[in-house]
Design an enzyme around this catalytic site. Structure first.
Site, short mmCIF file in Angstrom:
data_model
loop_
_atom_site.label_atom_id
_atom_site.label_comp_id
_atom_site.label_asym_id
_atom_site.label_seq_id
_atom_site.Cartn_x
_atom_site.Cartn_y
_atom_site.Cartn_z
CD GLU A 61 -1.82 -2.28 1.37
OE1 GLU A 61 -2.77 -3.22 1.47
OE2 GLU A 61 -0.52 -2.85 1.63
CG PHE A 72 -11.00 -5.20 3.31
CD1 PHE A 72 -12.24 -5.21 3.56
CD2 PHE A 72 -10.39 -6.16 2.55
CE1 PHE A 72 -13.20 -6.61 3.10
CE2 PHE A 72 -11.04 -7.24 2.04
CZ PHE A 72 -12.29 -7.35 2.34
CB ALA A 73 -11.31 1.43 5.24
CG HIS A 129 -11.03 -7.91 6.49
ND1 HIS A 129 -10.19 -8.85 7.60
CD2 HIS A 129 -10.60 -8.14 5.31
CE1 HIS A 129 -9.48 -9.29 6.94
NE2 HIS A 129 -9.42 -9.03 5.69
#
Length: 658
Positions: free
Chosen positions: A397, A420-421, A464
């Site tokens: 990321e 997912f955030a 999640h």
């Protein structure tokens, strides 16, 4: 030290000499000014000039270069006006950051230089993004990025090299191995003989270059650049050199063995090269004195300009007004050809129409290409737009967020899907320290949207299910969007992509396939900072966003006696406080519902601001309702009681009856 002239002409040989001499003389002057208290800090590159100068001379003027603390030779080789450099170091208005940052923490599009941030690693990923933009446009260019041997231990280094290799990006990763990371020697930083050897693990080529030999640096890098322009690929370069002064001047060099210091003193890149030029009859003592005199005059004249410039003035409106790039919202109205679709379809449709609208919009994320992403938002996109624009990424990321920043620097737009955030924590640093601050620091925009599938209620457990918007609403420079309905989701996503500022776009997973709405099939936009009034009443004000809006609607259906104003905030940064204040002044009571845990959330700020600005209108204390102060649990019974829906109903009735 052996020098091989090859086919270099005399002018080039002398240019390389004066190219090193100039930053050396500037540094010597800066050390004097530091002792006089006229500059606040200095990171010396004395002894390393050959690397900066040689690499920069090998690049074309239109090719980006990303330097670090000790790369003054990059800036002088690109002929940046010295008075602006000096003003930068003194925190003056004509410096590149207008007094907002120091040292070499700046960039300039005019000279194709992108400066570092103190969190060193992200700039490696930024170089990936710049190079990706060049490659997609079929421009035969090289991007060079510098790092020290110490920063190669950061995860960003490994992520950036891996991405560059997988995508065959034309990046020169330049490691200045100067022996020490502050006071930590190399044998305490890594356990391989050469850092260049790490390239094998990424399927990359590498070279080891004598960093104090200007001719070796220039000729080898020039040859490598020509090869990369013909066949794009990343190459890792390890320049062997030494840091002759402290990490910064205050730290000194007492930790360096005297024998080691003397060894490298004999390898001074300028003294040795000067002796070579003299021995070959390519320069005379008189010419050397002439060069030094002209450089000295240039330094003194430009220093005078910087000294004469007044101290930077604080103007509050200017400081606040330049955190974000100015963006004039463009209203695009729909033709009202409505269709009833799911929340997830609205997101997909908006993204697809934006891809058609912006030919240089790139989507990046894990599994988003042929697979279509874990929520199938981008299913079918590769058929329409190709894998060059819809890019699967490795699981890294931080590097991908940094690459998105690089795409923006090179004039493209980027949408990054966080699977997912929750996983944004792995890319947190470049978001809050690079994207958020870059416009305020040196007037560069971060044209990046981060899509954030978030939220609980789906039995996904602690990793999640988070709704972590409060991590980012605190950070000046970021915009935060959190829609609750399909119509808003599509229109606000289109606006987010148009906006040149970094936007975190939260999409509640629980709403994806459970909430339907009438949505125009054509392209349209909606403004940021405008709340929607879902229901109107004069007994109580309810403020929420995301899934909380739907929970509030369900509770109100159970209690028709409660005539409430229900506001859906839609965006959290900017925040529509005017709508909140107007509602509170009408009803006299306020309850704020958020899915996030209560402490430190957006509800706390809204509550505080209402107390400050609407206190005299309140008939009851402001109530806040949020999730339990625990991580998000997995089991249904635990999660149902973790989430605030039941507690909201109780709190709403208490406030209504107050």
């Amino acid at each position: 030290m052996r020098y091989h002239i090859g086919d270099l002409d005399q002018q080039k040989l002398l240019d390389l000499y004066t190219g090193m001499l100039k930053p050396r003389m500037i540094e010597e002057k800066m050390l004097v000014l530091l002792r006089q208290g006229k500059i606040s800090k200095w990171f010396s590159g004395i002894g390393q000039e050959a690397i900066s100068v040689g690499v920069t001379h090998a690049l074309k003027a239109e090719e980006y270069i990303l330097p670090m603390h000790r790369n003054l030779g990059v800036f002088t080789s690109r002929n940046i006006p010295l008075h602006r450099l000096f003003a930068q170091w003194q925190g003056k208005q004509s410096g590149f950051t207008q007094g907002r940052d120091r040292s070499f923490h700046f960039g300039t599009q005019e000279y194709r230089i992108v400066g570092m941030i103190s969190h060193l690693g992200p700039q490696l990923g930024v170089a990936d993004g710049i190079a990706l933009a060049d490659m997609l446009r079929r421009k035969k260019r090289v991007t060079a990025v510098f790092t020290g041997e110490g920063a190669t231990s950061e995860g960003d280094f490994h992520e950036a090299l891996n991405v560059a290799s997988v995508w065959n990006l034309p990046v020169l990763f330049c490691i200045e191995n100067n022996g020490y990371g502050l006071s930590t020697p190399t044998n305490e930083q890594y356990n391989c003989e050469h850092l260049a050897d790490r390239a094998k693990g990424y399927g990359m080529e590498s070279r080891i270059i004598e960093g104090n030999n200007i001719l070796e640096v220039y000729t080898k890098v020039d040859e490598i650049c020509k090869a990369i322009r013909k066949r794009p690929r990343p190459i890792l370069l390890e320049f062997k050199t030494f840091r002759m002064r402290g990490h910064e001047e205050a730290s000194g060099t007492k930790y360096v063995p005297e024998k080691l210091m003397k060894k490298w003193e004999k390898k001074d890149p300028i003294a040795n090269y000067e002796s070579f030029l003299l021995s070959e009859g390519l320069i005379g003592h008189k010419e050397i004195e002439g060069f030094k005199e002209r450089i000295s005059e240039e330094i003194n004249e430009n220093l005078q300009l910087a000294f004469e410039e007044p101290a930077v003035s604080f103007i509050e409106s200017k400081e606040l007004g330049e955190v974000y790039q100015e963006y004039k919202y463009e209203v695009v109205e729909s033709k009202n050809n409505l269709k009833n679709i799911r929340f997830v379809d609205a997101i997909s449709e908006g993204l697809e129409q934006s891809m058609y609208r912006h030919n240089e919009l790139i989507i990046m994320g894990q599994d988003i290409a042929d697979y279509g992403g874990v929520f199938k938002i981008t299913e079918g996109f590769t058929t329409k737009f190709g894998k060059s624009r819809v890019r699967n990424t490795p699981i890294c990321e931080s590097a991908i967020v940094s690459a998105a920043m690089g795409l923006s620097i090179n004039g493209m737009k980027a949408v990054v899907e966080m699977q997912f955030a929750d996983f944004v924590s792995s890319g947190f640093n470049p978001i809050v320290n690079y994207l958020a601050k870059v416009h305020y620091r040196w007037n560069e925009n971060a044209d990046v949207v981060l899509r954030m599938p978030c939220g609980g209620g789906v039995g996904a457990g602690p990793f999640h299910s988070q709704t972590n918007e409060a991590w980012f609403t605190k950070v000046p420079g970021l915009k935060v969007v959190y829609p609750a309905f399909p119509y808003d989701a599509k229109g606000l996503l289109n606006t987010a992509i148009n906006d040149p500022n970094p936007v975190l776009f939260f999409e509640h997973k629980g709403l994806y396939r459970s909430v339907y709405g009438d949505v125009p099939s054509d392209y349209y936009t909606l403004p940021f900072g405008k709340a929607n009034k879902i229901r109107e009443g004069d007994s109580i004000s309810i403020v929420s966003y995301g899934a909380g809006v739907h929970w509030a609607m369900e509770v109100l259906e159970k209690h028709p006696e409660i005539e409430a104003d229900l506001l859906d905030l839609c965006t959290l940064q900017p925040l529509d406080l005017d709508a909140v204040y107007a509602s509170v002044k009408k009803t006299g009571k306020l309850i704020i519902l958020q899915e996030d845990t209560l402490f430190g959330g957006i509800a706390s700020d809204i509550s505080a601001m209402v107390m400050e600005h609407c206190f005299e209108y309140l008939d009851a204390p402001v109530k806040r309702v949020g999730s339990l102060e625990t991580p998000v649990p997995f089991a249904r019974e635990l999660e149902e009681n973790y989430l605030p829906k039941k507690r909201f109903e109780t709190a709403l009735l208490e406030l209504y009856n107050y």
